[in-house]
Design an enzyme around this catalytic site. Structure first.
Site, PDB file in Angstrom:
ATOM      1  N   GLU A  13       0.825  -1.214   0.000  1.00 19.97           N
ATOM      2  CA  GLU A  13       0.000   0.000   0.000  1.00 19.97           C
ATOM      3  C   GLU A  13       0.859   1.264   0.000  1.00 19.97           C
ATOM      4  OE1 GLU A  13      -3.955  -1.400   2.468  1.00 19.97           O
ATOM      5  OE2 GLU A  13      -2.107  -1.149   3.573  1.00 19.97           O
ATOM      6  N   VAL A 168     -13.357  -9.051   6.604  1.00 16.32           N
ATOM      7  CA  VAL A 168     -14.737  -9.461   6.325  1.00 16.32           C
ATOM      8  C   VAL A 168     -14.783 -10.132   4.952  1.00 16.32           C
ATOM      9  CG1 VAL A 168     -17.130  -8.712   6.157  1.00 16.32           C
ATOM     10  CG2 VAL A 168     -15.567  -7.553   7.737  1.00 16.32           C
ATOM     11  N   GLU A 194      -7.863  -0.755  10.583  1.00 20.00           N
ATOM     12  CA  GLU A 194      -6.934   0.112  11.320  1.00 20.00           C
ATOM     13  C   GLU A 194      -7.454   1.519  11.614  1.00 20.00           C
ATOM     14  OE1 GLU A 194      -5.957  -1.230   8.259  1.00 20.00           O
ATOM     15  OE2 GLU A 194      -5.006  -3.006   9.101  1.00 20.00           O
ATOM     16  N   ASP A 217     -12.402  -4.827  -2.526  1.00 21.34           N
ATOM     17  CA  ASP A 217     -13.339  -5.962  -2.546  1.00 21.34           C
ATOM     18  C   ASP A 217     -14.670  -5.503  -1.965  1.00 21.34           C
ATOM     19  OD1 ASP A 217     -11.325  -6.307  -0.011  1.00 21.34           O
ATOM     20  OD2 ASP A 217     -13.393  -6.717   0.533  1.00 21.34           O
TER      21      ASP A 217
HETATM   22  N1  ADE Z   1      -9.418  -4.393   3.869  1.00 12.03           N
HETATM   23  C1  ADE Z   1      -9.646  -4.645   2.577  1.00 12.03           C
HETATM   24  N2  ADE Z   1     -10.698  -5.457   2.408  1.00 12.03           N
HETATM   25  C2  ADE Z   1     -11.153  -5.723   3.657  1.00 12.03           C
HETATM   26  C3  ADE Z   1     -12.193  -6.526   4.161  1.00 12.03           C
HETATM   27  N3  ADE Z   1     -12.992  -7.191   3.337  1.00 12.03           N
HETATM   28  N4  ADE Z   1     -12.364  -6.581   5.497  1.00 12.03           N
HETATM   29  C4  ADE Z   1     -11.555  -5.895   6.324  1.00 12.03           C
HETATM   30  N5  ADE Z   1     -10.550  -5.136   5.913  1.00 12.03           N
HETATM   31  C5  ADE Z   1     -10.346  -5.035   4.585  1.00 12.03           C
END
Ligand code: ADE
Length: 253
Positions: A13, A168, A194, A217
């Site tokens: 990142e 998640v 975070e 996502d």
């Molecule tokens: N960071 C990127 N995708 C995520 C997700 N699905 N759940 C928690 N943190 C994430």
């Protein structure tokens, strides 16, 4: 001159930013590597929070206590929760909530005990600047990636982001989380691991904070697929385009 801390959870990142630092200086502390240097005339410290809220709080405390950061900006990826927030979109946080904080019945659900509140607002001025930088920085980005339709025309959103110690990866879990938060009047755009911790530490120290997340996502069963490739191919070029713009626009203190 005031130091700006630029934080990300993962190395991917942060990619591209380190190469921009003039006179980079590496400092090890708290099991982390901090890079100090100058970027567009600002004193900057780059650091990785690692993943999760405790790790993020440690890094944030270190940049404030040991590197005298007077402004903090976070850049990384998140899962989209709200229906209109699609993969490839960018979310600038206006505020954060800990989606996994529940001290009821002692305190209202989501309320941070002894803070008297659940949501952690970001700094208005820095957030406005980050939003402007996102619009300007991403304006031409679709052209660079025109072979990949995923990368066309990122939309920029601004609003609430939910953080918790959970990746998640189930639509059912995501929907339940959303419904629970909506019951208490919170409508998060995205979920990550975070931001609320960084926001809470910055609030404790009265240090202005802003955050940008690229949606990697939809927090469903496909959330982990191509995660690293997405971060490398999309999120880090987006972050670079926005932050470069942001740092150039940032007033010197
Ligand atoms: N960071 C990127 N995708 C995520 C997700 N699905 N759940 C928690 N943190 C994430």
């Amino acid at each position: 001159m005031a130091t700006l801390a630029i934080l990300s959870a993962l190395l991917d990142e942060q990619r591209g930013l380190l190469e921009e630092l003039a006179h980079p200086r590496k400092v090890k502390r708290a099991g982390r590597t901090f890079w100090c240097g100058q970027w567009h005339g600002h004193e900057v410290v780059l650091a990785l929070t690692k993943v999760g809220k405790v790790a993020a709080a440690t890094t944030t405390t270190a940049v404030i206590e040991a590197f005298q950061a007077q402004r903090v900006v976070f850049t990384g990826v998140a899962g989209g929760l709200s229906a209109g927030v699609k993969v490839g979109d960018v979310v600038v946080a206006r505020e954060f909530i800990h989606h996994d904080l529940d001290s009821s019945p002692l305190f209202a659900r989501y309320e941070i005990p002894l803070y008297g509140r659940a949501s952690l607002p970001c700094d208005e001025g820095l957030t406005a600047l980050l939003l402007e930088a996102a619009h300007v920085g991403l304006a031409g980005v679709g052209d660079h990636f025109h072979h990949d339709k995923l990368l066309m025309a990122p939309r920029v959103h601004a609003g609430l982001i939910a953080s918790g110690d959970q990746f998640v990866s189930s639509a059912e879990v995501a929907v339940r989380m959303m419904c629970d938060m909506q019951t208490f009047g919170f409508a998060p755009l995205a979920v990550e691991m975070e931001g609320a911790a960084v926001a809470q530490v910055c609030r404790d120290y009265d240090v202005p904070f802003a955050a940008l997340r690229t949606i990697s996502d939809r927090a469903d069963a496909t959330a982990h697929v191509d995660f690293s490739a997405f971060v490398q191919k999309v999120a880090s070029p987006y972050a670079f385009a926005v932050l470069s713009q942001f740092v150039q626009m940032l007033p010197k203190l």
